[in-house]
Design an enzyme around this catalytic site. Structure first.
Site, mmCIF file in Angstrom:
data_model
loop_
_atom_site.group_PDB
_atom_site.id
_atom_site.type_symbol
_atom_site.label_atom_id
_atom_site.label_comp_id
_atom_site.label_asym_id
_atom_site.label_seq_id
_atom_site.Cartn_x
_atom_site.Cartn_y
_atom_site.Cartn_z
ATOM 1 C CB CYS A 103 29.621 -1.666 157.625
ATOM 2 S SG CYS A 103 31.226 -0.956 157.301
ATOM 3 C CG ASP A 124 24.457 -0.914 158.052
ATOM 4 O OD1 ASP A 124 25.636 -0.636 157.840
ATOM 5 O OD2 ASP A 124 23.944 -0.921 159.185
ATOM 6 C CB CYS A 176 19.438 -5.101 160.760
ATOM 7 S SG CYS A 176 19.525 -3.447 161.434
ATOM 8 C CB CYS A 235 19.772 1.794 161.781
ATOM 9 S SG CYS A 235 20.379 0.126 162.046
#
Lengths: 137, 404
Positions: free
Chosen positions: A37, A39, A62, A105
């Site tokens: 995915c 992360d 990221c 995130c």
């Protein structure tokens, strides 16, 4: 897409980047996400007398994912276990000015906090040394 | 050396100043409509268009009459696929393409599928090449078109087009080639390649944005297309609309320059690319080349950096313009479908960076990029839990991840 100043700052100067030994007393480890995915966050807390005295992270992801977890470690330090469980992803979004496409995130960071707390509690239970010594605030 | 550095030449290129110079008079003094037949303004514009058409046709060994101007390669691809399907629907309803085409072809094919057309998306090998035998085996008596790109926009892999062209001819199936990334950079001869339709565009080769072309074969076979845009019957009726004369002239000039400079330029860009590749891959462990080691565009380099995420890497070298196959850089939140089609795992697709060396890239910029990439990757690996686990000897493939 432009990043906020705060995200760039956390990316360039990550706070509390590193690892504790998982087996160490009072350490709780949360690993969430998946490489497929894009992360993976590892968040660790070190608890003494029900208070988080230190926190560390490592993140594959990221800039926003790195910043979310870096910020989480800052916020965790000094909080009690209960207080830490109340950190919400929306607060992270607000603090870092994350755009909608990066909200996941912050969700991941909240999941990482919860996972680390659960790991700590589980470990404390099995070791028969729950955080009874201290009174939760 | 000036910052930022532009190293994303597959995405677009700057206009060559010589192209701009050629275009300028056509905005002001020579502003006529090239379709105006009754006065000198029209004739002058028409002359500019004719000359450009000739340059373009010469480069690809076609006849000037076989060049249809469009707004760009996306329109050319759409016109080729939809125009052929509409024109030849009595003959069949099957087209063949590959899974790594540009979105302009894939999405045009998907749109045709909704209208009942059958589409075969052929797989590619690990280096990104389609097997000509797969093309041959996919052809049925209902197949009316094969559409396969010359060179891939992400990994630069060059397909065996001439071989596929021979199969298409033998089977009597029309062959379209999206040559957007190849024209102007490697020799392209439509006769040798055996293509019947070919898309390309100006802005990838130091020309202006907003102008492209579709080569449409006139002889053996004579290809017919149903137009998508109706109107004044320009471009042999296949694409109506007043020609943007300054853009056409710029396109012609850009092609003329490519024709003159290709032998020298391709050697130079390839040398810079090889230096970049060696400089980066020689300095770090667990970096992987995506694409074909040799059958590749001279300016292309696509690398996956294990354990670091592509967008984070781009952020670490933000003074260098690059692109990534990471989901985070796309609108869809899916990692590059091209890399996935090569069998690259999602994790490494998220970790990929595309470098595009171009006409104006300097050796100094390449050295700077090597240095910055090494530092950024090391910074992020230090931060990466995956790198830490790999160093501890954990096999990441055996870990039960919570896929979200």
């Amino acid at each position: 897409m432009a990043y906020s100043e705060k995200v760039i700052d956390h990316y360039n100067n990550p706070r509390n980047m590193g690892s504790f030994k998982k087996e160490e007393d009072g350490v709780g480890t949360g690993i969430v996400g998946a490489p497929e995915c894009g992360d993976v966050m590892k968040l660790q807390i070190k608890v003494e007398n029900d208070t988080i005295v230190d926190a560390k992270f490592k993140t594959f992801g990221c800039g926003s994912a790195i910043a979310s977890s870096s910020l989480a470690t800052e916020w965790l330090k000094g909080k009690t276990v209960d207080q830490a469980g109340q950190i919400k992803n929306t607060e992270i979004v607000q603090e870092l000015n994350l755009p909608p496409v990066k909200i996941h995130c912050s969700v991941l960071a909240e999941d990482a906090i919860k996972a680390a707390l659960n790991d700590y509690k589980k470990k404390a239970d099995t070791e028969g040394e729950t955080a009874e010594a201290a009174t939760p605030a | 050396m000036k910052l930022p550095i532009y190293m994303d030449n597959h995405s677009t290129t700057p206009c060559d100043p010589r192209v701009v110079d050629a275009m300028l008079p056509y905005f002001t003094e020579k502003f006529g409509n090239s379709a105006s037949r009754n006065h000198s303004f029209g004739w002058e514009a028409e002359e500019g268009v004719d000359q450009a058409r000739k340059h373009i046709a010469n480069l690809i060994h076609a006849d000037a009459k076989e060049i249809v101007f469009t707004s760009g390669a996306t329109e050319s691809d759409n016109l080729a696929l939809k125009g052929v399907v509409e024109m030849y629907k009595e003959k069949g309803d099957h087209i063949i393409t590959t899974s790594t085409e540009h979105r302009a072809v894939i999405d045009a094919a998907k749109s045709l599928e909704k209208k009942g057309v059958k589409v075969t998306y052929l797989p590619v090998d690990k280096a990104g090449r389609v097997d000509p035998d797969d093309v041959r085996n996919a052809i049925t008596d209902k197949t009316i078109l094969i559409s396969i790109m010359l060179a891939n926009n992400e990994i630069g892999t060059i397909h065996p087009i001439a071989e596929i062209g021979r199969i298409a001819k033998e089977k009597g199936v029309l062959f379209h080639c999206d040559a957007t990334q190849g024209v102007g950079k490697i020799p392209v001869d439509v006769q040798e390649l055996g293509v019947d339709l070919m898309s390309f565009t100006a802005h990838k080769i130091y020309g202006p944005k907003g102008i492209g072309a579709l080569y449409v074969r006139r002889k053996a076979p004579r290809v017919r297309l149903a137009p998508m845009i109706d109107g004044g019957g320009h471009e042999r009726g296949m694409r109506s609309g007043t020609l943007p004369v300054p853009l056409v002239v710029g396109f012609g000039k850009a092609i003329e320059l490519c024709a003159q400079e290709m032998p020298e330029e391709s050697v130079r860009t390839m040398a810079l690319r090889d230096r970049l590749q060696d400089g980066i891959m020689g300095a770090m462990e667990e970096v992987y080349l995506n694409g074909h080691p040799t059958e590749r565009l001279p300016g292309n380099l696509n690398i996956s950096f294990a354990y670091v995420e592509g967008e984070a890497l781009l952020m670490g070298v933000k003074e260098i313009a690059l692109s990534s196959g990471s989901a985070c850089t796309s609108a869809t939140l899916e990692p590059s479908y091209v890399l996935r089609a090569l069998g690259v795992g999602s994790d490494l697709a998220h970790s990929s960076i595309r470098f595009g060396i171009g006409r104006f890239t300097t050796p100094e910029e390449v050295e700077y990029t090597i240095d910055r990439m090494i530092k950024a990757v090391n910074h992020l690996r230090e931060m990466s839990p995956l790198y830490e686990m790999a160093k501890e000897g954990v096999d990441l493939k055996t870990v039960q991840w919570a896929v979200h």
